[in-house]
Structures are given as structure tokens and as C-alpha cells.
Design a protein around this motif. Structure first.
Motif, PDB file in Angstrom:
ATOM      1  N   GLU A  30      19.051  36.896  40.814  1.00  0.00           N
ATOM      2  CA  GLU A  30      18.876  36.119  39.133  1.00  0.00           C
ATOM      3  C   GLU A  30      20.508  35.962  38.231  1.00  0.00           C
ATOM      4  OE1 GLU A  30      16.348  38.682  36.848  1.00  0.00           O
ATOM      5  OE2 GLU A  30      14.227  37.577  38.417  1.00  0.00           O
ATOM      6  N   ILE A  76      31.839  39.664  42.428  1.00  0.00           N
ATOM      7  CA  ILE A  76      31.486  40.189  44.195  1.00  0.00           C
ATOM      8  C   ILE A  76      30.994  39.209  44.261  1.00  0.00           C
ATOM      9  CG2 ILE A  76      30.734  42.870  43.993  1.00  0.00           C
ATOM     10  CD1 ILE A  76      27.676  41.661  43.620  1.00  0.00           C
ATOM     11  N   CYS A  83      17.339  30.849  53.153  1.00  0.00           N
ATOM     12  CA  CYS A  83      16.565  31.829  54.295  1.00  0.00           C
ATOM     13  C   CYS A  83      16.529  32.622  52.515  1.00  0.00           C
ATOM     14  CB  CYS A  83      18.008  32.802  54.982  1.00  0.00           C
ATOM     15  SG  CYS A  83      19.169  32.185  55.527  1.00  0.00           S
ATOM     16  N   HIS A  84      16.781  32.439  51.576  1.00  0.00           N
ATOM     17  CA  HIS A  84      16.278  33.795  50.837  1.00  0.00           C
ATOM     18  C   HIS A  84      17.036  33.058  49.561  1.00  0.00           C
ATOM     19  CE1 HIS A  84      20.041  34.403  49.552  1.00  0.00           C
ATOM     20  NE2 HIS A  84      20.754  34.860  50.453  1.00  0.00           N
ATOM     21  N   HIS A 142      13.126  40.199  37.117  1.00  0.00           N
ATOM     22  CA  HIS A 142      14.335  41.286  37.698  1.00  0.00           C
ATOM     23  C   HIS A 142      14.270  41.790  38.683  1.00  0.00           C
ATOM     24  CE1 HIS A 142      14.706  41.719  33.229  1.00  0.00           C
ATOM     25  NE2 HIS A 142      13.120  41.952  32.903  1.00  0.00           N
ATOM     26  N   GLU A 143      14.409  40.764  39.943  1.00  0.00           N
ATOM     27  CA  GLU A 143      13.968  40.531  41.191  1.00  0.00           C
ATOM     28  C   GLU A 143      13.097  41.680  41.519  1.00  0.00           C
ATOM     29  OE1 GLU A 143      16.487  39.048  42.284  1.00  0.00           O
ATOM     30  OE2 GLU A 143      18.118  38.791  41.489  1.00  0.00           O
ATOM     31  N   VAL A 202      22.381  48.068  51.172  1.00  0.00           N
ATOM     32  CA  VAL A 202      23.137  47.148  52.120  1.00  0.00           C
ATOM     33  C   VAL A 202      24.911  47.634  51.635  1.00  0.00           C
ATOM     34  CG1 VAL A 202      23.924  44.664  52.782  1.00  0.00           C
ATOM     35  CG2 VAL A 202      21.946  45.884  52.916  1.00  0.00           C
ATOM     36  N   ARG A 207      14.959  44.004  44.432  1.00  0.00           N
ATOM     37  CA  ARG A 207      16.394  43.543  45.241  1.00  0.00           C
ATOM     38  C   ARG A 207      17.119  44.197  44.315  1.00  0.00           C
ATOM     39  NH1 ARG A 207      19.246  38.908  46.747  1.00  0.00           N
ATOM     40  NH2 ARG A 207      18.399  37.733  44.994  1.00  0.00           N
ATOM     41  N   LEU A 236      21.268  44.827  43.838  1.00  0.00           N
ATOM     42  CA  LEU A 236      22.684  44.105  43.769  1.00  0.00           C
ATOM     43  C   LEU A 236      24.177  44.260  43.018  1.00  0.00           C
ATOM     44  CD1 LEU A 236      24.398  42.101  45.211  1.00  0.00           C
ATOM     45  CD2 LEU A 236      23.896  40.470  44.104  1.00  0.00           C
ATOM     46  N   PHE A 237      24.664  45.289  43.143  1.00  0.00           N
ATOM     47  CA  PHE A 237      26.125  45.467  42.193  1.00  0.00           C
ATOM     48  C   PHE A 237      27.245  45.782  42.623  1.00  0.00           C
ATOM     49  CE2 PHE A 237      23.187  49.634  42.905  1.00  0.00           C
ATOM     50  CZ  PHE A 237      23.786  50.375  43.169  1.00  0.00           C
ATOM     51  N   TRP A 255      13.345  42.269  50.901  1.00  0.00           N
ATOM     52  CA  TRP A 255      12.984  41.315  49.873  1.00  0.00           C
ATOM     53  C   TRP A 255      13.140  40.089  49.865  1.00  0.00           C
ATOM     54  CZ3 TRP A 255      17.302  38.375  49.138  1.00  0.00           C
ATOM     55  CH2 TRP A 255      18.350  38.442  49.852  1.00  0.00           C
ATOM     56  N   ILE A 256      12.989  39.810  51.561  1.00  0.00           N
ATOM     57  CA  ILE A 256      12.931  38.150  51.825  1.00  0.00           C
ATOM     58  C   ILE A 256      12.236  37.543  52.042  1.00  0.00           C
ATOM     59  CG2 ILE A 256      14.438  36.576  53.498  1.00  0.00           C
ATOM     60  CD1 ILE A 256      17.189  38.087  52.777  1.00  0.00           C
TER      61      ILE A 256
END
Lengths: 358, 93
Positions: free
Chosen positions: B59, B65, B54-55, A321-322, A66, A348, A350-351, A139-140
Motif C-alpha cells: 500500500e 527502502i 508474483c504479489h 492496511h495489508e 524477512v 504483511r 514492511l519498514f 502474505w503472498i
């Protein structure tokens, strides 16, 4: 006759004002830039899915990245792709063979026009019900497989190419009402497939109860060799996650031109048994009941050809850790009964898109 | 297993989840992450009312961001401009 000020005078007269104006503008621009999001993010899920149905097993490695990139205070570009392999055996014996598919699920520009209105153009997830926009990220979703009624209102590909108007119509501490209307053009090409359709979804959310109810409508405007154009789909959804308990209840009912059905899913993360990071607290039992009703035969409409009931029992385990491990067993009752065993591992990520200061 | 036993299991599972949720409404003090409780801080309240609908929350979230995430979620969830502002301030005070 009043003397006209000389150009020099006018300039010197307006200079401080100009400077003041420029300073005010600059400060407001800086303030806006500071309060407006600026750093793009990269996120998404990586997963390995496996599913066994009546003795045949297939595996799917998936990556769904994404991108969300704000351009100034009013514009957001967002996109998601889905790249997946499919590994399966020929007639359940011998080595696994692989194939690969890639699809662009959305690539849209969102223009935040004002406090209430966002106008979206491009390719977007068709806003019918809740599953497509909210639960398709790997992941949801609590259960690996999409509900049986997923195709109602989201045909042909789950994505639309066109324009969408999203609005938060009214919001207080007690209630929030929003609406999403869209129009999509027909694209028959494989990668960017979409249907000619329009639709609307109205949602009421009560934050004080964490209860949401909504209704969706879609009118399919294109004809297919076996179907006339102008067919309607309608749906209702209800989501509830009470404040004082980790329980989640989600349900959708949808009625399409050839079939109808519902799903109701409950999930209960056991966070109250020792905390979210305890051995037991990481476990989340999930149960979903689904039923579809065939109204008229329509091969290829994405729903079971006969009336079907399915119960899905899942155990999700939230690793640190997701990372999440999802397991489920589904029992299907239809013209033929069947068992589905699913197991998947998702991560998942994210960065920020780049390093450095804000 | 036939359809009746499926219905039966379905009903039992739904009842079970509902009853666990009702009996477990008061979290034990030992439990780590408690279920959301209604809070007086408007930012926290807006965050808790919206960000776990929703989720699960990530973490960790880089402050660089946060604005992009909240903007993205404002669009996805049709949040109000006020909720976006409150949540942003709550996450990046």
C-alpha cells in the motif's frame, strides 16, 4: 640524457591530477552510494491459520520475518525465518495443546557480480519451479495449503545450503530469459536441513504478454535407507497475467522419481466491480485444481501415497492496511475422500530497519 | 460429490474465470484501480510488467527502502539491471 624530474617536481606535478582523480573517485563513490540501496528493511508476514480436516481442527500462529540488508553497491544479505506454533486437540476432544517450531528458511549473501550475474552463497530456497521461491510467503499465497506436488524437486527441507548462480541472460522490451543454477550440500541437522543436490531452472518471460514459461531440473545426489542416490526431478511452469484483466493463471507440472503431478490455479480479484477499494473489489475468488500420480510407493517422499485429485475453492478478502482474510474449501479424491476447510488471517509488514535520513 | 462432478465443477470454474476476464476486459471508467495497461513511460512499463507478477504492490513504500526493495526483487525475480534502474527511477524519481 633527459633529466629525471626531482621527487618534489613529480609530487607537485601529480598533485592536481591526484586531487582531480580523488574528486572523480569520490563523486563516483557518492553517486554510487546514492544510487545503491543502503537502508536495510524488515518485512514479512504474521498470520493465524486454522484448518479442519475430517472433524479435526488445528491452528497455527505464524510469524515469518524477512531481512534484506544491502552492503555497498554489490552485496545484499537477505534472510527469512519461520516461527510457528501448532495448537491441536488430543483425539478431537478436550483442550488444545501447543508445540512450537522455528526454522531458518534462508540466510544468503547475494553478490551482484555484473549486469547479468548474481552469485549467491549460504542457505537459500531451492529454486525448483515457482512455488518455493515465490509463493511460500504467507502474505503472498492465495491458498493456505501448498500444492500436493510441492515436495518434488525441493526435498528435503525446501532450502539448500551451498552456492547458486542467478543470471539474467538476455533482456529486451519483448523478452527476458533467465537462468538459476545451484549446488547444495547435505546437512542432516534439523534446523539447517538440506539435501545434496544440484539443479537448474530456465525461464522465459514475455513482458508484452505478461506470460512466463519455464523448466526446472533437479538431481538428488544423496541416498536414503530406502532409496538409491542420483534421482532426477523435472518440472514445467506457466504463469500468465494478461495486461487488460486482473486474471492470474499459474500452473506447474512436476515429475519426481516416485510420483508426478500438476496444479493449475486461477485467481480473479474483482477490482473491476467498483475499484480495488470497494466492498466487492476487495474480493478475490481463487480456484485450484491438482492431481498427483503415484509411480512407485515411497513413504516419506512428501506426496500422497495413492493417486489423488483435489479441487480447492477459495475466497480471499483484501482488507485495508495489508491485512487479508483467506478462506477455502478443498475436496480430495483418493483412496479415501475428504474435505478440508481452511481459514486464515495474515498481515504483511514492511519498514526500514532504522529511523532517520537515507 | 464424485470425481466426475469434481471435473465438471473444475471445468466450469476455469471457464467462468476465463469468460469473466474476457468480458471484463474494458474496465468501466468508474472503477478505481484499473488493470495494468501497456504504457509508454519505460519505468512505468517495467514496473507494471514485473511488480505485480508474483504479489500485490504494498500500500505504501518508504522512499528510504525503495532501493533495497528493488535490489531484493531484482535478485528474487532475476530482473535485468536495466529493469532495476528503470523501476527505481520510476518509484524514486
Amino acid at each position: 640524457m633527459p633529466k629525471r624530474p626531482s621527487i618534489r617536481y613529480r609530487l607537485s606535478f601529480s598533485k592536481p591530477r591526484c586531487l582531480a582523480l580523488a574528486a572523480v573517485l569520490l563523486t563516483s563513490l557518492v553517486a554510487q552510494a546514492q544510487s545503491a540501496p543502503r537502508v536495510p528493511l524488515i518485512s514479512g508476514g504474521i498470520g493465524m491459520f486454522s484448518s479442519t480436516y475430517e472433524g479435526s481442527t488445528f491452528m497455527q500462529p505464524v510469524i515469518a520475518p524477512v531481512l534484506a540488508a544491502p552492503l555497498g553497491p554489490h552485496l545484499l544479505i537477505e534472510s527469512r525465518a519461520d516461527l510457528r506454533g501448532l495448537l491441536q486437540q488430543n483425539n478431537n476432544i478436550g483442550p488444545f495443546h501447543g508445540s512450537f517450531t522455528a526454522s531458518l528458511e534462508y540466510l544468503q549473501a547475494d553478490y551482484i557480480a555484473n549486469r547479468h550475474l548474481t552469485i549467491t552463497a549460504g542457505r537459500f530456497l531451492t529454486p525448483f519451479g515457482t512455488y518455493n521461491e515465490r509463493l511460500t510467503p504467507i502474505w503472498i499465497r492465495n491458498l493456505q495449503d501448498a500444492p500436493l506436488i510441492f515436495a518434488i524437486g525441493t526435498r528435503t527441507s525446501g532450502s539448500s545450503n551451498g552456492v547458486m548462480v542467478r543470471s539474467n541472460l538476455y533482456a529486451t522490451r519483448k523478452i527476458s530469459i533467465d537462468n538459476t543454477a545451484f549446488f547444495s550440500a547435505k546437512v542432516s541437522d534439523g534446523q539447517f536441513q538440506s539435501a545434496r543436490a544440484f539443479g537448474d531452472r530456465l525461464t522465459i518471460y514475455l513482458p508484452s504478454k505478461r506470460l512466463e514459461m519455464g523448466g526446472s531440473f533437479e538431481r538428488f545426489l544423496q541416498a536414503t535407507p530406502s532409496e538409491k542416490p542420483h534421482r532426477n526431478s523435472a518440472g514445467l511452469h506457466l504463469w500468465w497475467s494478461p495486461w487488460r484483466s486482473p486474471l492470474q493463471v499459474r500452473a506447474e507440472f512436476a515429475h519426481g522419481p516416485h510420483a508426478a503431478g500438476y496444479w493449475i490455479e486461477t485467481a480473479y480479484p474483482l477490482t473491476q466491480l467498483g475499484g480495488a477499494n470497494s466492498l466487492l473489489g476487495r474480493l478475490e475468488p481463487v480456484f485450484r485444481m491438482q492431481q498427483t500420480f503415484r509411480i512407485t510407493p515411497q513413504p516419506g517422499d512428501g506426496l500422497p501415497s495413492a493417486d489423488t485429485q483435489q479441487a480447492d475453492f477459495g475466497f480471499d478478502y483484501h482488507l485495508p492496511h495489508e491485512v487479508r482474510l483467506n478462506t477455502s474449501y478443498s475436496r480430495t479424491f483418493s483412496s479415501t475422500n475428504g474435505n478440508i476447510w481452511d481459514i486464515s488471517l495474515t498481515y504483511r509488514f514492511l519498514f526500514p530497519a532504522w529511523k532517520g535520513a537515507r | 460429490m464424485n470425481i466426475d462432478s469434481l471435473h465438471c465443477i473444475g471445468a466450469i470454474s476455469l471457464l467462468l474465470t476465463a469468460s469473466i476476464s474476457l468480458t471484463a476486459q474494458t474496465p468501466s471508467p468508474a472503477s478505481g484501480k484499473k488493470p495494468a495497461t501497456i504504457h509508454n513511460n519505460p519505468g512505468e512499463r517495467a514496473f507494471k510488467a514485473n511488480c505485480s507478477r508474483c504479489h500485490y504492490a504494498p500500500e505504501s513504500l518508504s522512499p528510504r527502502i525503495t532501493g533495497t526493495v528493488v535490489r531484493h526483487m531484482r535478485v528474487r525475480a532475476n530482473l535485468s539491471a536495466e529493469d532495476e534502474r528503470l523501476i527505481l527511477h520510476y518509484l524514486n524519481p
